[in-house]
Design a protein around this motif. Structure first.
Motif, PDB file in Angstrom:
ATOM      1  N   PRO A  43      18.541  -7.483  50.862  1.00 42.81           N
ATOM      2  CA  PRO A  43      17.577  -6.655  51.301  1.00 42.81           C
ATOM      3  C   PRO A  43      17.786  -5.546  52.198  1.00 42.81           C
ATOM      4  O   PRO A  43      17.168  -4.669  51.992  1.00 42.81           O
ATOM      5  CB  PRO A  43      17.015  -8.024  52.207  1.00 42.81           C
ATOM      6  CG  PRO A  43      17.325  -9.122  51.536  1.00 42.81           C
ATOM      7  CD  PRO A  43      18.695  -8.755  51.027  1.00 42.81           C
ATOM      8  N   GLU A  65       5.843  -5.066  49.268  1.00 43.52           N
ATOM      9  CA  GLU A  65       5.379  -5.671  50.722  1.00 43.52           C
ATOM     10  C   GLU A  65       5.800  -7.210  50.799  1.00 43.52           C
ATOM     11  O   GLU A  65       5.238  -8.139  51.338  1.00 43.52           O
ATOM     12  CB  GLU A  65       3.873  -5.802  50.951  1.00 43.52           C
ATOM     13  CG  GLU A  65       3.268  -4.188  50.861  1.00 43.52           C
ATOM     14  CD  GLU A  65       1.951  -4.142  51.199  1.00 43.52           C
ATOM     15  OE1 GLU A  65       1.229  -4.999  51.488  1.00 43.52           O
ATOM     16  OE2 GLU A  65       1.300  -2.929  51.037  1.00 43.52           O
ATOM     17  N   GLY A  66       6.888  -7.259  50.481  1.00 42.14           N
ATOM     18  CA  GLY A  66       7.908  -8.531  50.419  1.00 42.14           C
ATOM     19  C   GLY A  66       7.381  -9.805  49.492  1.00 42.14           C
ATOM     20  O   GLY A  66       7.831 -11.016  49.736  1.00 42.14           O
ATOM     21  N   CYS A 110      10.717  -4.942  48.234  1.00 39.81           N
ATOM     22  CA  CYS A 110      10.242  -3.742  49.388  1.00 39.81           C
ATOM     23  C   CYS A 110       8.928  -2.937  49.033  1.00 39.81           C
ATOM     24  O   CYS A 110       8.295  -2.915  49.878  1.00 39.81           O
ATOM     25  CB  CYS A 110      11.535  -2.628  49.509  1.00 39.81           C
ATOM     26  SG  CYS A 110      12.952  -3.190  50.200  1.00 39.81           S
ATOM     27  N   TYR A 111       8.912  -2.505  47.727  1.00 46.11           N
ATOM     28  CA  TYR A 111       7.613  -1.544  47.333  1.00 46.11           C
ATOM     29  C   TYR A 111       6.577  -2.706  47.307  1.00 46.11           C
ATOM     30  O   TYR A 111       5.376  -2.345  47.287  1.00 46.11           O
ATOM     31  CB  TYR A 111       7.812  -1.267  46.112  1.00 46.11           C
ATOM     32  CG  TYR A 111       8.931  -0.072  45.987  1.00 46.11           C
ATOM     33  CD1 TYR A 111       8.902   0.801  47.097  1.00 46.11           C
ATOM     34  CD2 TYR A 111       9.884   0.093  45.123  1.00 46.11           C
ATOM     35  CE1 TYR A 111       9.809   2.080  47.207  1.00 46.11           C
ATOM     36  CE2 TYR A 111      10.653   1.229  45.244  1.00 46.11           C
ATOM     37  CZ  TYR A 111      10.770   2.120  45.991  1.00 46.11           C
ATOM     38  OH  TYR A 111      11.609   3.303  46.143  1.00 46.11           O
ATOM     39  N   GLU A 163      15.252  -6.815  44.540  1.00 45.45           N
ATOM     40  CA  GLU A 163      14.818  -6.677  46.069  1.00 45.45           C
ATOM     41  C   GLU A 163      14.277  -5.477  46.357  1.00 45.45           C
ATOM     42  O   GLU A 163      13.596  -5.170  47.547  1.00 45.45           O
ATOM     43  CB  GLU A 163      16.199  -6.902  46.821  1.00 45.45           C
ATOM     44  CG  GLU A 163      16.677  -8.046  47.327  1.00 45.45           C
ATOM     45  CD  GLU A 163      15.629  -8.850  48.081  1.00 45.45           C
ATOM     46  OE1 GLU A 163      15.051  -8.679  48.967  1.00 45.45           O
ATOM     47  OE2 GLU A 163      15.654 -10.148  47.479  1.00 45.45           O
ATOM     48  N   ILE A 164      14.592  -4.366  45.547  1.00 48.16           N
ATOM     49  CA  ILE A 164      14.011  -2.969  46.086  1.00 48.16           C
ATOM     50  C   ILE A 164      12.521  -3.181  45.440  1.00 48.16           C
ATOM     51  O   ILE A 164      11.532  -2.822  46.483  1.00 48.16           O
ATOM     52  CB  ILE A 164      14.751  -1.762  44.955  1.00 48.16           C
ATOM     53  CG1 ILE A 164      16.060  -1.628  45.495  1.00 48.16           C
ATOM     54  CG2 ILE A 164      13.822  -0.538  45.292  1.00 48.16           C
ATOM     55  CD1 ILE A 164      17.144  -0.943  44.622  1.00 48.16           C
ATOM     56  N   LYS A 187      16.187  -2.032  51.195  1.00 45.69           N
ATOM     57  CA  LYS A 187      15.356  -1.302  51.935  1.00 45.69           C
ATOM     58  C   LYS A 187      16.070   0.176  52.372  1.00 45.69           C
ATOM     59  O   LYS A 187      15.121   1.067  52.347  1.00 45.69           O
ATOM     60  CB  LYS A 187      15.226  -1.676  53.471  1.00 45.69           C
ATOM     61  CG  LYS A 187      14.528  -1.290  54.536  1.00 45.69           C
ATOM     62  CD  LYS A 187      14.344  -2.051  55.744  1.00 45.69           C
ATOM     63  CE  LYS A 187      13.629  -1.494  57.044  1.00 45.69           C
ATOM     64  NZ  LYS A 187      13.792  -0.036  57.262  1.00 45.69           N
ATOM     65  N   ALA A 246      15.023   1.971  49.107  1.00 47.02           N
ATOM     66  CA  ALA A 246      13.700   2.303  48.893  1.00 47.02           C
ATOM     67  C   ALA A 246      13.318   3.385  49.797  1.00 47.02           C
ATOM     68  O   ALA A 246      12.395   4.272  49.417  1.00 47.02           O
ATOM     69  CB  ALA A 246      13.017   1.034  49.461  1.00 47.02           C
ATOM     70  N   GLU A 247      13.954   3.578  51.058  1.00 46.90           N
ATOM     71  CA  GLU A 247      13.706   4.665  51.919  1.00 46.90           C
ATOM     72  C   GLU A 247      14.201   6.061  51.529  1.00 46.90           C
ATOM     73  O   GLU A 247      13.790   7.246  51.791  1.00 46.90           O
ATOM     74  CB  GLU A 247      13.872   4.218  53.311  1.00 46.90           C
ATOM     75  CG  GLU A 247      12.950   3.094  53.825  1.00 46.90           C
ATOM     76  CD  GLU A 247      13.356   2.626  55.209  1.00 46.90           C
ATOM     77  OE1 GLU A 247      14.477   3.011  55.982  1.00 46.90           O
ATOM     78  OE2 GLU A 247      12.634   1.819  55.791  1.00 46.90           O
ATOM     79  N   ARG A 255       8.529 -11.624  46.916  1.00 46.03           N
ATOM     80  CA  ARG A 255       9.458 -12.121  46.329  1.00 46.03           C
ATOM     81  C   ARG A 255       9.206 -13.157  45.170  1.00 46.03           C
ATOM     82  O   ARG A 255       9.826 -12.964  44.033  1.00 46.03           O
ATOM     83  CB  ARG A 255      10.640 -12.557  47.194  1.00 46.03           C
ATOM     84  CG  ARG A 255      12.043 -12.920  46.479  1.00 46.03           C
ATOM     85  CD  ARG A 255      12.925 -13.390  47.236  1.00 46.03           C
ATOM     86  NE  ARG A 255      13.502 -12.018  48.097  1.00 46.03           N
ATOM     87  CZ  ARG A 255      13.148 -11.681  49.547  1.00 46.03           C
ATOM     88  NH1 ARG A 255      12.564 -12.631  50.119  1.00 46.03           N
ATOM     89  NH2 ARG A 255      13.853 -10.589  49.997  1.00 46.03           N
TER      90      ARG A 255
END
Length: 170
Positions: free
Chosen positions: A148, A59-60, A56-57, A52-53, A152, A155-156, A62
């Motif tokens: 998710p 752009e979705g 995020c990187y 999931e991380i 997020k 990732a942030e 999956r």
């Protein structure tokens, strides 16, 4: 992690060093390596959370992440990343499974010594992380809809921002 903050803290530092570096491999590549090794180790929590991380990187994307975890050789990623994932899969079996021809192949596909070093260290660390999570039968979410949001946040803001400062009851 909440049970043992004294070990959780350095593990979080290691995760940040390995997965959030922008030196050489991208953060997405680093998470894909972690997710792939975790998938090979059958660590449900780690392969889903690091997958999931990576989403995020990426752009979705999956579908790409799932393809890398299950069949990286046919995934639409660079030959460099495929060669590094091959090395990571060998490390997952044991360090002595990495062959010189795998290193040569990775270098021929543009991997630097640092890329190879980081790949080996990520793969080795995730063997430890996976065994830590599963060996202690950690209470981890089985509902994939919870992954998710946490991904997020990581990732942030990075790893370890949720570590408790005192031990929690068993």
């Amino acid at each position: 992690m909440a049970f043992s903050p004294e070990t959780a803290e350095p593990m979080g530092v290691l995760a940040n060093l390995l997965l959030r570096s922008d030196d050489g491999l991208s953060r997405a590549d680093r998470e894909l390596i972690a997710a792939h090794v975790s998938y090979l180790n059958d660590c449900f929590y780690c392969h889903h959370s690091h997958g999931e991380i990576a989403v995020c990187y990426l752009e979705g994307n999956r579908d790409l992440v799932n393809k890398v975890k299950t069949d990286y050789q046919n995934a639409p990623v660079s030959d460099k990343l495929k060669s590094l994932l091959c090395i990571a899969a060998s490390v997952q079996k044991g360090g002595k499974h990495v062959r010189p021809d795998q290193i040569d192949h990775a270098k021929a596909n543009g991997a630097s010594d640092k890329d190879i070093h980081d790949t080996v260290l990520i793969a080795a660390a995730f063997c430890m992380f996976n065994r830590y999570v599963d060996g202690l039968a950690s209470n981890t979410p089985s509902d994939l809809s919870s992954y998710p949001l946490r991904a997020k946040q990581i990732a942030e803001h990075g790893y370890g921002n949720h570590i408790f400062s005192t031990s929690q009851p068993a």
